[in-house]
Design a protein around this motif. Structure first.
Motif: not given
Length: 123
Positions: A12-24
């Motif tokens: 959620m915080m990554a979304d707020v700051y427009n940081i991509p979240v990559i799941v492996c």
């Protein structure tokens, strides 16, 4: 994504700051009932772990460490039950991409990969 507690907050915080979240993740870990499983099959931790406060992590007010722990007597409060979940569910909208052995796929393609995986695993 069902992962250790706190993962959803990071997403959620990554979304707020427009940081991509990559799941492996390997495709054998994909499951169609993850939303149901996140509640009904979640593991519970010791509620006392939520109450323990390390002196180094407490906030300081006017350069004085606050010693009062508001949950110290939580068992005496009649209608209070502490729930220490081990896993949380990160909504798909917070995940930018999933990297698996089949390559990089968008989150919207996970059901298609799951269908293909299930097709081969039932034969």
């Amino acid at each position: 994504v069902l992962s250790r507690v706190g993962t959803a907050v990071v997403g959620m915080m990554a979304d707020v700051y427009n940081i991509p979240v990559i799941v492996c993740c390997e495709t054998y870990k994909f499951h169609e009932r993850v939303q149901v499983s996140s509640i009904s099959f979640n593991e519970l931790g010791d509620p006392e772990d939520l109450v323990k406060i390390d002196k180094d992590t407490r906030g300081k007010v006017n350069n004085v460490t606050e010693d009062k722990n508001s949950l110290a007597d939580w068992r005496k409060i009649k209608n209070l039950k502490l729930l220490n979940l081990t896993y949380d569910l990160t909504p798909a909208r917070f995940v930018s991409m999933v990297v698996t052995e089949v390559g990089q796929i968008p989150v919207t393609s996970v059901p298609a990969v799951l269908r293909e995986y299930m097709k081969y695993s039932t034969t």
